[in-house]
Design a protein around this motif. Structure first.
Motif, short mmCIF file in Angstrom:
data_model
loop_
_atom_site.label_atom_id
_atom_site.label_comp_id
_atom_site.label_asym_id
_atom_site.label_seq_id
_atom_site.Cartn_x
_atom_site.Cartn_y
_atom_site.Cartn_z
N ASN A 88 -16.16 -4.72 -15.43
CA ASN A 88 -15.02 -5.16 -16.24
C ASN A 88 -14.15 -3.96 -16.60
N ALA A 89 -13.73 -3.22 -15.58
CA ALA A 89 -13.01 -1.97 -15.80
C ALA A 89 -11.58 -2.23 -16.24
N SER A 90 -11.03 -1.25 -16.92
CA SER A 90 -9.63 -1.24 -17.34
C SER A 90 -9.23 0.22 -17.49
N TRP A 91 -7.93 0.45 -17.61
CA TRP A 91 -7.48 1.84 -17.72
C TRP A 91 -7.99 2.53 -18.98
N PRO A 92 -8.05 1.87 -20.14
CA PRO A 92 -8.66 2.55 -21.29
C PRO A 92 -10.10 2.98 -21.04
N ILE A 138 7.55 -1.85 1.53
CA ILE A 138 8.55 -2.05 0.49
C ILE A 138 7.87 -2.58 -0.77
N GLY A 139 8.57 -2.42 -1.88
CA GLY A 139 8.11 -2.98 -3.14
C GLY A 139 7.06 -2.13 -3.83
N SER A 140 6.70 -2.56 -5.04
CA SER A 140 5.71 -1.85 -5.83
C SER A 140 4.41 -2.62 -5.96
N GLN A 141 4.37 -3.89 -5.51
CA GLN A 141 3.15 -4.68 -5.55
C GLN A 141 3.29 -5.86 -4.60
N THR A 142 2.16 -6.45 -4.24
CA THR A 142 2.16 -7.60 -3.34
C THR A 142 2.36 -8.87 -4.14
N PRO A 143 3.40 -9.66 -3.86
CA PRO A 143 3.64 -10.89 -4.63
C PRO A 143 2.50 -11.90 -4.45
N GLY A 144 2.07 -12.46 -5.56
CA GLY A 144 1.07 -13.51 -5.51
C GLY A 144 -0.35 -13.06 -5.24
N LEU A 145 -0.60 -11.75 -5.22
CA LEU A 145 -1.95 -11.26 -4.95
C LEU A 145 -2.83 -11.45 -6.18
N GLN A 146 -4.01 -12.02 -5.99
CA GLN A 146 -4.96 -12.25 -7.07
C GLN A 146 -6.16 -11.32 -6.88
N GLY A 147 -6.61 -10.72 -7.97
CA GLY A 147 -7.76 -9.83 -7.87
C GLY A 147 -8.05 -9.16 -9.20
N ASP A 148 -9.17 -8.43 -9.25
CA ASP A 148 -9.56 -7.75 -10.47
C ASP A 148 -8.85 -6.41 -10.59
N PHE A 149 -9.31 -5.60 -11.50
CA PHE A 149 -8.70 -4.31 -11.78
C PHE A 149 -8.66 -3.43 -10.53
N TRP A 150 -9.74 -3.42 -9.77
CA TRP A 150 -9.82 -2.52 -8.62
C TRP A 150 -8.90 -2.98 -7.50
N GLU A 190 -6.04 -4.47 -7.99
CA GLU A 190 -4.70 -4.08 -8.46
C GLU A 190 -4.46 -2.59 -8.25
N VAL A 191 -5.49 -1.77 -8.51
CA VAL A 191 -5.35 -0.32 -8.29
C VAL A 191 -5.13 -0.02 -6.81
N LEU A 192 -5.90 -0.66 -5.94
CA LEU A 192 -5.74 -0.44 -4.51
C LEU A 192 -4.38 -0.92 -4.03
N ASP A 193 -3.93 -2.06 -4.53
CA ASP A 193 -2.61 -2.57 -4.14
C ASP A 193 -1.50 -1.61 -4.57
N LYS A 194 -1.63 -1.06 -5.78
CA LYS A 194 -0.64 -0.09 -6.24
C LYS A 194 -0.67 1.17 -5.38
N PHE A 195 -1.86 1.58 -4.98
CA PHE A 195 -1.99 2.78 -4.14
C PHE A 195 -1.33 2.57 -2.79
N THR A 196 -1.57 1.43 -2.15
CA THR A 196 -0.99 1.19 -0.83
C THR A 196 0.53 1.13 -0.88
N HIS A 197 1.09 0.69 -2.01
CA HIS A 197 2.55 0.66 -2.13
C HIS A 197 3.11 2.04 -2.49
N LEU A 198 2.31 2.87 -3.14
CA LEU A 198 2.78 4.20 -3.53
C LEU A 198 2.62 5.23 -2.41
N LEU A 199 1.78 4.93 -1.44
CA LEU A 199 1.39 5.94 -0.45
C LEU A 199 2.58 6.53 0.30
N LEU A 200 3.37 5.70 0.94
CA LEU A 200 4.45 6.19 1.78
C LEU A 200 5.56 6.88 0.99
#
Length: 546
Positions: free
Chosen positions: A317-321, A390-402, A404-414
């Motif tokens: 049950n991870a979170s950024w805090p 393109i974009g900062s996140q995948t529209p409609g993607l469902q998932g836990d904290f991890w 979301e972190v991976l999705d953010k990373f793949t959009h930030l990479l390039l």
């Protein structure tokens, strides 16, 4: 008798006068608080004047350069005149620009007392302050990582290049820096989208590294590492062979096992990499002869590996805090381990253990993100093409904290790589030139003549003073990152400060442009003040309260 007395008193006066000339005057204790407050007050006042003057100039330029009525002037609507009149009244365009600026300045001055009013966008109807909050957060996500990585990599590569002056590595770094510095950012971004996203996603369909590619990459790795390590020919050949074989072994393992489809590190790899981090940190900061520091760092690695499996339960049950809290605990544990090892210099051991703890903790975090790679890349929204263009996140993607972190990373990479390649070249040239200048000073030769190890001469004497020129550039770049990367944001469809600025210009939305300008200008003014304090921290000869 009188004559003798007179001459004796005259002699006594002469001796007293001479003693007063030679003896130092009593040192008066100076209050540092008052001069420092005076300095800050003077700089704050001058910066405020510059900032107010700059806002006036920009506001007047916007008033005469953009036309909020442009779309209505070419309109064919039957109530065109009424629409124009309504917009003039809404935007107060019948008031002279100077008076409109004073009204805007009154609202902006409220930011000093917590009642900020930067106007409202007449296009969207949103408050500029609320628009800035989202844009700043998005821009920091995009640019902050790239800026810090570019600074770190650029300084490290520049220092190694300076220490290996006039070698093949130095010439290669110099050539590569000039090439990267001259490349247009839009061209780099387009190539990354083509080869870093589309090409890599195609490769993941069958992630097999061909034999020729493996040999080529192994040879390149061997050449690079042998140039970095340097030394006699025998040492260079040994380094070349070890680096080439290690690279080839890793590529064969990745190709044969399909590691890219379901990657992971595991406690064994984390332990091996952690030991490497421990040795590198101790070698640079304390020297491998400092056994207490080395044992402190290695003990920290052992503790991190021992906690690998228990942490997996905490990550459910991870979170950024929680992640930030665990990072703080890791640093505290490293400091405690270094302190308990004791010795005459506990600070060095504690510092080495704390830095090692950060490295090991980061590896455990990366391993946990890798655990969701297979699920992420095979989801219906990703469909086997995880690297986004393109974009900062995948529209409609469902998932836990991890996820979301991976999705953010793949959009930030390039976009992060695109920004790093451009900035990295400049920092490399700055740090190389600065260290070469410092290493030729007399105090460096004196330190070597005293018998100090080359590590101490370079790290403690040369490196710190070589950072002084960078102190001018880095704070300003950190402040400028809030201005956004306009071209990169446009190509990768990232909604940050740069996109906000472009939309404000295109729609003739003066309040939005002024909101962008006041944020970037304020941070640049503050960065100039910070530069003075950084100078004083790096060079004790400089006093900001003089």
């Amino acid at each position: 008798m009188a004559t003798t007395t007179t001459s004796g008193s005259a002699a006594a006066e002469t001796d007293a006068r001479s003693a007063s000339d030679v003896a130092p005057a009593p040192v008066r204790r100076q209050r540092r608080g008052a001069p420092m407050a005076t300095f800050l007050g003077r700089r704050f006042l001058s910066s405020l004047i510059v900032l107010v003057g700059a806002t006036f100039i920009v506001y007047m330029l916007l008033a005469y350069a953009i036309d909020p009525l442009e779309d209505l002037r070419t309109s064919t609507a039957p109530n065109k005149a009424q629409l124009i009149e309504a917009r003039i009244n809404a935007l107060n365009l019948d008031t002279p620009p100077a008076l409109r600026w004073l009204e805007w300045l009154r609202g902006a001055a409220g930011c000093l007392v917590g009642n900020c009013d930067l106007g409202t966008s007449w296009v969207t109807g949103n408050q500029v302050t609320s628009m800035l909050q989202g844009a700043v957060y998005s821009t920091v996500q995009l640019v902050a990582t790239a800026t810090f990585l570019a600074i770190g990599l650029g300084v490290v590569v520049g220092i190694v290049s300076a220490l290996r002056q006039y070698t093949g590595f130095d010439y290669s770094v110099t050539f590569g820096s000039f090439v990267l510095y001259s490349l247009p950012s839009f061209w780099v971004a387009v190539l990354l989208k083509q080869w870093g996203a589309i090409g890599f996603n195609d490769f993941l369909a069958d992630p097999v590294v061909k034999t020729g590619t493996t040999v080529l990459l192994a040879v390149i790795a061997g050449i690079v590492w042998s140039a970095i390590i340097g030394g006699p020919l025998r040492r260079r050949l040994t380094t070349f062979g070890v680096a080439a074989l290690a690279t080839a072994a890793v590529l064969v393992f990745v190709s044969e096992t399909g590691w890219l489809l379901d990657p992971s590190l595991g406690p064994v790899v984390i332990g091996a990499l952690g030991v490497g981090i421990a040795y590198a940190v101790v070698a640079l900061g304390a020297g491998l002869k400092n056994r207490r520091a080395l044992y402190s760092a290695l003990t920290t690695v052992a503790l991190g590996v021992a906690l690998y499996y228990p942490l997996q339960y905490a990550f459910v049950n991870a979170s950024w805090p929680l992640i930030i809290g665990l990072a703080v605990v890791a640093v505290g544990a490293g400091l405690l381990i270094g302190y308990l090892f004791g010795g005459p210099d506990r600070v060095v051991s504690a510092r080495a253990a704390a830095i090692t703890a950060v490295g090991v903790g980061f590896l455990i975090f990366v391993d946990r993100v890798m655990a969701v790679w297979y699920t992420y890349s095979n989801s219906t929204r990703i469909n086997g093409r995880p690297i986004a263009t393109i974009g900062s996140q995948t529209p409609g993607l469902q998932g836990d904290f991890w996820v979301e972190v991976l999705d953010k990373f793949t959009h930030l990479l390039l976009p992060t790589i695109a920004l790093i390649l451009i900035s990295f070249a400049a920092y490399t040239r700055y740090s190389r030139a600065s260290l070469l200048e410092v290493m030729n000073h007399d105090y460096i030769r004196t330190a070597r003549a005293k018998g100090l190890p080359e590590r101490v001469v370079t790290v403690r004497h040369g490196f710190r003073n070589s950072l002084i020129p960078l102190a001018t550039v880095v704070p300003l770049d950190l402040a400028a990152l809030f201005g956004g990367a306009i071209i990169t944001e446009r190509i990768f469809a990232w909604s940050g400060m740069g996109t906000m600025f472009l939309k404000g210009l295109q729609t003739a939305d003066a309040d939005v442009v002024m909101g962008y300008f006041i944020v970037t200008a304020t941070l640049l003014v503050v960065a100039n003040i910070v530069v003075d304090f950084v100078y004083a921290a790096l060079d004790p000869r400089i006093r900001v309260n003089a």
